[in-house]
Design a protein around this motif. Structure first.
Motif, PDB file in Angstrom:
ATOM      1  N   GLU A  43      15.578  -0.658   3.527  1.00  0.00           N
ATOM      2  CA  GLU A  43      14.453  -0.794   4.460  1.00  0.00           C
ATOM      3  C   GLU A  43      13.794   0.549   4.753  1.00  0.00           C
ATOM      4  OE1 GLU A  43      13.518  -2.522   8.959  1.00  0.00           O
ATOM      5  OE2 GLU A  43      15.373  -3.072   7.913  1.00  0.00           O
ATOM      6  N   ASP A  44      14.586   1.564   5.064  1.00  0.00           N
ATOM      7  CA  ASP A  44      14.034   2.887   5.346  1.00  0.00           C
ATOM      8  C   ASP A  44      14.057   3.717   4.069  1.00  0.00           C
ATOM      9  OD1 ASP A  44      13.161   5.302   6.301  1.00  0.00           O
ATOM     10  OD2 ASP A  44      14.946   5.728   7.498  1.00  0.00           O
ATOM     11  N   LYS A  45      12.908   3.803   3.432  1.00  0.00           N
ATOM     12  CA  LYS A  45      12.794   4.531   2.168  1.00  0.00           C
ATOM     13  C   LYS A  45      12.564   6.016   2.482  1.00  0.00           C
ATOM     14  CE  LYS A  45      11.024   0.434  -0.203  1.00  0.00           C
ATOM     15  NZ  LYS A  45      11.374  -0.494   0.868  1.00  0.00           N
ATOM     16  N   ASP A  46      13.613   6.676   2.890  1.00  0.00           N
ATOM     17  CA  ASP A  46      13.564   8.065   3.341  1.00  0.00           C
ATOM     18  C   ASP A  46      13.264   8.981   2.158  1.00  0.00           C
ATOM     19  OD1 ASP A  46      14.063  10.643   4.285  1.00  0.00           O
ATOM     20  OD2 ASP A  46      15.780  10.037   5.498  1.00  0.00           O
ATOM     21  N   VAL A  47      12.087   9.587   2.161  1.00  0.00           N
ATOM     22  CA  VAL A  47      11.640  10.386   1.022  1.00  0.00           C
ATOM     23  C   VAL A  47      12.502  11.621   0.800  1.00  0.00           C
ATOM     24  CG1 VAL A  47       9.251   9.581   1.146  1.00  0.00           C
ATOM     25  CG2 VAL A  47       9.952  11.588   2.477  1.00  0.00           C
ATOM     26  N   ARG A  48      13.300  12.001   1.777  1.00  0.00           N
ATOM     27  CA  ARG A  48      14.191  13.147   1.591  1.00  0.00           C
ATOM     28  C   ARG A  48      15.273  12.860   0.554  1.00  0.00           C
ATOM     29  NH1 ARG A  48      15.407  13.992   7.910  1.00  0.00           N
ATOM     30  NH2 ARG A  48      15.691  11.741   7.621  1.00  0.00           N
ATOM     31  N   LYS A  49      15.468  11.569   0.241  1.00  0.00           N
ATOM     32  CA  LYS A  49      16.481  11.194  -0.755  1.00  0.00           C
ATOM     33  C   LYS A  49      15.928  11.217  -2.178  1.00  0.00           C
ATOM     34  CE  LYS A  49      18.949   8.224   2.517  1.00  0.00           C
ATOM     35  NZ  LYS A  49      19.387   6.832   2.830  1.00  0.00           N
ATOM     36  N   THR A  79       1.723  11.558  -1.479  1.00  0.00           N
ATOM     37  CA  THR A  79       3.047  12.061  -1.826  1.00  0.00           C
ATOM     38  C   THR A  79       4.136  11.184  -1.210  1.00  0.00           C
ATOM     39  OG1 THR A  79       2.305  14.335  -2.149  1.00  0.00           O
ATOM     40  CG2 THR A  79       4.612  14.040  -1.573  1.00  0.00           C
ATOM     41  N   VAL A  80       3.865  10.639  -0.025  1.00  0.00           N
ATOM     42  CA  VAL A  80       4.805   9.678   0.568  1.00  0.00           C
ATOM     43  C   VAL A  80       4.928   8.458  -0.341  1.00  0.00           C
ATOM     44  CG1 VAL A  80       5.254   8.174   2.539  1.00  0.00           C
ATOM     45  CG2 VAL A  80       4.320  10.468   2.915  1.00  0.00           C
ATOM     46  N   TRP A  81       3.789   7.910  -0.785  1.00  0.00           N
ATOM     47  CA  TRP A  81       3.833   6.754  -1.688  1.00  0.00           C
ATOM     48  C   TRP A  81       4.614   7.082  -2.960  1.00  0.00           C
ATOM     49  CZ3 TRP A  81      -2.079   6.145  -0.888  1.00  0.00           C
ATOM     50  CH2 TRP A  81      -2.321   5.359   0.253  1.00  0.00           C
ATOM     51  N   SER A  82       4.314   8.253  -3.540  1.00  0.00           N
ATOM     52  CA  SER A  82       5.019   8.643  -4.770  1.00  0.00           C
ATOM     53  C   SER A  82       6.521   8.686  -4.558  1.00  0.00           C
ATOM     54  CB  SER A  82       4.532  10.020  -5.241  1.00  0.00           C
ATOM     55  OG  SER A  82       3.186   9.997  -5.645  1.00  0.00           O
ATOM     56  N   ALA A  83       6.939   9.316  -3.456  1.00  0.00           N
ATOM     57  CA  ALA A  83       8.365   9.517  -3.204  1.00  0.00           C
ATOM     58  C   ALA A  83       9.085   8.232  -2.807  1.00  0.00           C
ATOM     59  CB  ALA A  83       8.563  10.581  -2.128  1.00  0.00           C
ATOM     60  N   MET A  84       8.337   7.216  -2.353  1.00  0.00           N
ATOM     61  CA  MET A  84       8.933   5.900  -2.082  1.00  0.00           C
ATOM     62  C   MET A  84       8.890   5.006  -3.317  1.00  0.00           C
ATOM     63  SD  MET A  84       7.803   4.778   1.780  1.00  0.00           S
ATOM     64  CE  MET A  84       6.081   4.517   1.364  1.00  0.00           C
ATOM     65  N   ALA A 394      10.080  20.983   1.543  1.00  0.00           N
ATOM     66  CA  ALA A 394       8.947  20.088   1.297  1.00  0.00           C
ATOM     67  C   ALA A 394       9.297  18.635   1.577  1.00  0.00           C
ATOM     68  CB  ALA A 394       8.461  20.246  -0.147  1.00  0.00           C
ATOM     69  N   ALA A 395      10.537  18.231   1.290  1.00  0.00           N
ATOM     70  CA  ALA A 395      10.929  16.845   1.552  1.00  0.00           C
ATOM     71  C   ALA A 395      10.933  16.547   3.042  1.00  0.00           C
ATOM     72  CB  ALA A 395      12.311  16.571   0.954  1.00  0.00           C
ATOM     73  N   ARG A 399       8.656  13.891   5.091  1.00  0.00           N
ATOM     74  CA  ARG A 399       9.257  12.905   6.005  1.00  0.00           C
ATOM     75  C   ARG A 399       8.499  12.877   7.330  1.00  0.00           C
ATOM     76  NH1 ARG A 399      12.047   8.130   6.426  1.00  0.00           N
ATOM     77  NH2 ARG A 399      13.505   8.151   8.178  1.00  0.00           N
ATOM     78  N   GLN A 400       8.043  14.028   7.803  1.00  0.00           N
ATOM     79  CA  GLN A 400       7.247  14.074   9.038  1.00  0.00           C
ATOM     80  C   GLN A 400       6.011  13.191   8.904  1.00  0.00           C
ATOM     81  OE1 GLN A 400       7.824  15.426  11.927  1.00  0.00           O
ATOM     82  NE2 GLN A 400       9.302  17.054  11.656  1.00  0.00           N
ATOM     83  N   VAL A 401       5.364  13.269   7.743  1.00  0.00           N
ATOM     84  CA  VAL A 401       4.163  12.452   7.516  1.00  0.00           C
ATOM     85  C   VAL A 401       4.545  10.989   7.341  1.00  0.00           C
ATOM     86  CG1 VAL A 401       2.199  12.088   5.965  1.00  0.00           C
ATOM     87  CG2 VAL A 401       2.905  14.417   6.556  1.00  0.00           C
ATOM     88  N   GLN A 402       5.633  10.729   6.630  1.00  0.00           N
ATOM     89  CA  GLN A 402       6.069   9.356   6.404  1.00  0.00           C
ATOM     90  C   GLN A 402       6.329   8.627   7.719  1.00  0.00           C
ATOM     91  OE1 GLN A 402       9.971   8.888   4.646  1.00  0.00           O
ATOM     92  NE2 GLN A 402       9.436   6.936   3.706  1.00  0.00           N
ATOM     93  N   THR A 403       6.938   9.317   8.679  1.00  0.00           N
ATOM     94  CA  THR A 403       7.315   8.694   9.949  1.00  0.00           C
ATOM     95  C   THR A 403       6.244   8.883  11.035  1.00  0.00           C
ATOM     96  OG1 THR A 403       8.568  10.695  10.509  1.00  0.00           O
ATOM     97  CG2 THR A 403       9.774   8.879   9.489  1.00  0.00           C
ATOM     98  N   ASN A 404       5.097   9.424  10.658  1.00  0.00           N
ATOM     99  CA  ASN A 404       3.963   9.592  11.571  1.00  0.00           C
ATOM    100  C   ASN A 404       4.318  10.444  12.784  1.00  0.00           C
ATOM    101  OD1 ASN A 404       1.227   9.197  12.200  1.00  0.00           O
ATOM    102  ND2 ASN A 404       1.682   7.442  13.509  1.00  0.00           N
ATOM    103  N   ARG A 405       5.156  11.457  12.570  1.00  0.00           N
ATOM    104  CA  ARG A 405       5.491  12.382  13.646  1.00  0.00           C
ATOM    105  C   ARG A 405       4.591  13.620  13.629  1.00  0.00           C
ATOM    106  NH1 ARG A 405      11.608  13.635  12.818  1.00  0.00           N
ATOM    107  NH2 ARG A 405      11.127  13.045  10.669  1.00  0.00           N
ATOM    108  N   HIS A 406       3.616  13.600  12.751  1.00  0.00           N
ATOM    109  CA  HIS A 406       2.731  14.753  12.606  1.00  0.00           C
ATOM    110  C   HIS A 406       1.385  14.482  13.248  1.00  0.00           C
ATOM    111  CE1 HIS A 406       0.962  12.033   9.786  1.00  0.00           C
ATOM    112  NE2 HIS A 406       0.036  12.902   9.418  1.00  0.00           N
ATOM    113  N   VAL A 407       0.620  15.532  13.428  1.00  0.00           N
ATOM    114  CA  VAL A 407      -0.811  15.414  13.715  1.00  0.00           C
ATOM    115  C   VAL A 407      -1.525  16.303  12.704  1.00  0.00           C
ATOM    116  CG1 VAL A 407      -0.534  14.910  16.161  1.00  0.00           C
ATOM    117  CG2 VAL A 407      -0.779  17.284  15.432  1.00  0.00           C
TER     118      VAL A 407
END
Length: 450
Positions: A43-49, A79-84, A394-395, A399-407
């Motif tokens: 379920e959680d496709k953590d891009v750091r993996k 890049t999030v899409w690519s890494a997932m 970079a991973a 992940r910050q962007v993947q989880t929407n913790r960024h601005v």
């Protein structure tokens, strides 16, 4: 430190850069083909993996290409899409591109260097490159086009072989070196640091085409523009283009923290999702879509006096039906993405009976990128960088962007050893001012390299 790295960091002349040997390999953030099933059933496709940082071989440049030492890059959602590996593994794009033959075959490898933003120094030019030379400071457009395709000469975005560099091609920007076509190069704004400059091309260029370019919404003075995700990478530039063009930006945000972000960028009206009771994804309930649209429309009219002339749409499934409903009679919904889903549901009566339009938009052609860069050079539009990570992390930045913790945008230092380098016009920088150039700095959690 290699001779070439030392020459670059010391600002050596072209002759010295050309004499220094290219390395046989370099560090890059990349994906491996053997990892494409990593997230099957997860379920959680953590891009750091999946996103690795390690050594990859140096590719040979084609005659129409240059090798760029990437000083800094930035994270984008592709890049999030690519890494997932969603919606499909991007290795399929590499195979499709390789089938066109010739130099394209280099891209079909068991690894993909990702990243669609970059700023750096040219270190080699191909035999067919005329307008650029070693030592030039550049930013890199994410648009990879085929200049032998007829449609490209009408608009680079219309060619069937147009691709997103570092997403649909290999050798992307999250690396110490990259190989790109000369038709992707833009002079770097000389008053910006490497990390500030790297944040601009993809998001700023995309927002420029959507709102200002002749193939987009054609923003004019006085237009009310509703901007979804106004605190994000795209939204932060959209707010500035609307404000700079004499329009009235109305930003939609998900929290008070993000409301403060868009206010810093000059947004006239800020509306939180909570104010009109927007669920995460109301698209499955047509009645709720219309109800949410009515609530949002009332808020816009209360605060601005009339409906939105343009809706800046990139969220997709969760908001598209509301966008079509809420835009004014004869208004425009301009869309460039679908981060919440590609299959949109909307009530077509509100589109056809009120003579509204939907415009699809994707990235920006080279002329639009240059026009956008001129606005940045003048200081009328500023970077939306909020954090800087080293390439080794970079991973985590992704992940910050993947989880929407960024601005805004999250930058990544590649060859630059620290922040603050790359400025060659200190006078313009001083005139614009550090605070003006970095309105969002520090607002995304993460390391801030010295």
């Amino acid at each position: 430190m290699s001779q070439l790295t030392e020459a670059l960091l010391n600002g050596a002349p072209a002759e010295e850069i050309e004499r220094a040997a290219l390395p046989g390999d370099f560090t890059a953030a990349h994906l491996r083909v053997e990892d494409v099933d990593t997230f099957r059933g997860v379920e959680d496709k953590d891009v750091r993996k999946s996103l690795r940082v390690g050594r990859v071989p140096m590719p040979e440049p084609a005659p129409d290409e240059v090798v760029v030492a990437v000083m800094a890059s930035a994270i984008n959602y592709n890049t999030v899409w690519s890494a997932m590996f969603e919606p499909i593994p991007t290795f399929r794009f590499l195979k499709q591109y390789a089938k066109t033959g010739g130099w394209a075959r280099r891209h079909d490898l068991p690894y993909q260097v990702v990243g669609s933003d970059g700023a750096g120094v040219i270190v080699r030019v191909g035999s067919g490159v005329r307008r650029w030379r070693a030592g030039d400071h550049v930013t890199i457009s994410p648009v990879h086009v085929d200049d032998q395709e007829p449609a490209t000469h009408a608009d680079g975005m219309l060619g069937a072989e147009q691709r997103a560099w570092g997403f649909e091609t290999n050798f992307g920007g999250l690396a110490e070196y990259t190989v790109v076509r000369a038709s992707q190069l833009i002079p770097k704004p000389p008053h910006l640091t490497w990390e500030e400059a790297a944040c601009n091309p993809l998001c700023a260029g995309t927002a420029y085409r959507m709102l200002v370019g002749e193939r987009g919404a054609r923003l004019k003075q006085g237009d009310v523009v509703l901007i979804w995700g106004a605190a994000g990478g795209l939204g932060g530039y959209a707010v500035q283009f609307v404000k700079n063009g004499g329009g009235i930006p109305v930003g939609i945000v998900g929290s008070e923290r993000k409301a403060e972000v868009v206010r810093r960028l000059g947004c006239d009206v800020v509306i939180s999702r909570e104010e009109f009771g927007l669920a995460d994804d109301p698209s499955g309930d047509p009645d709720e879509v219309i109800a949410a649209g009515k609530r949002l429309g009332r808020l816009i009219r209360e605060r601005v006096g009339r409906d939105a002339d343009i809706v800046f749409e990139h969220v997709g499934r969760a908001t598209f039906g509301i966008s079509v409903f809420v835009v004014s009679r004869g208004g425009v919904v301009v869309t460039c993405g679908s981060s919440t889903g590609y299959h949109h549901v909307y009530d077509n009566r509100y589109l056809w009976m009120k003579l509204k339009r939907v415009i699809g938009s994707h990235a920006a052609n080279l002329q639009e990128q240059v026009e956008c860069s001129r606005l940045i050079e003048s200081g009328r539009v500023v970077p939306t960088m909020s954090a800087v990570y080293p390439l080794a992390e970079a991973a985590e930045a992704t992940r910050q962007v993947q989880t929407n913790r960024h601005v805004g945008k999250v930058a990544v230092l590649c060859m630059a050893p620290e922040t603050g380098l790359g400025v060659t016009d200190a006078a313009t920088r001083a005139r614009i001012g550090e605070d003006r150039l970095n309105p969002l700095r520090g607002l995304t959690p993460g390391p801030q390299p010295a």
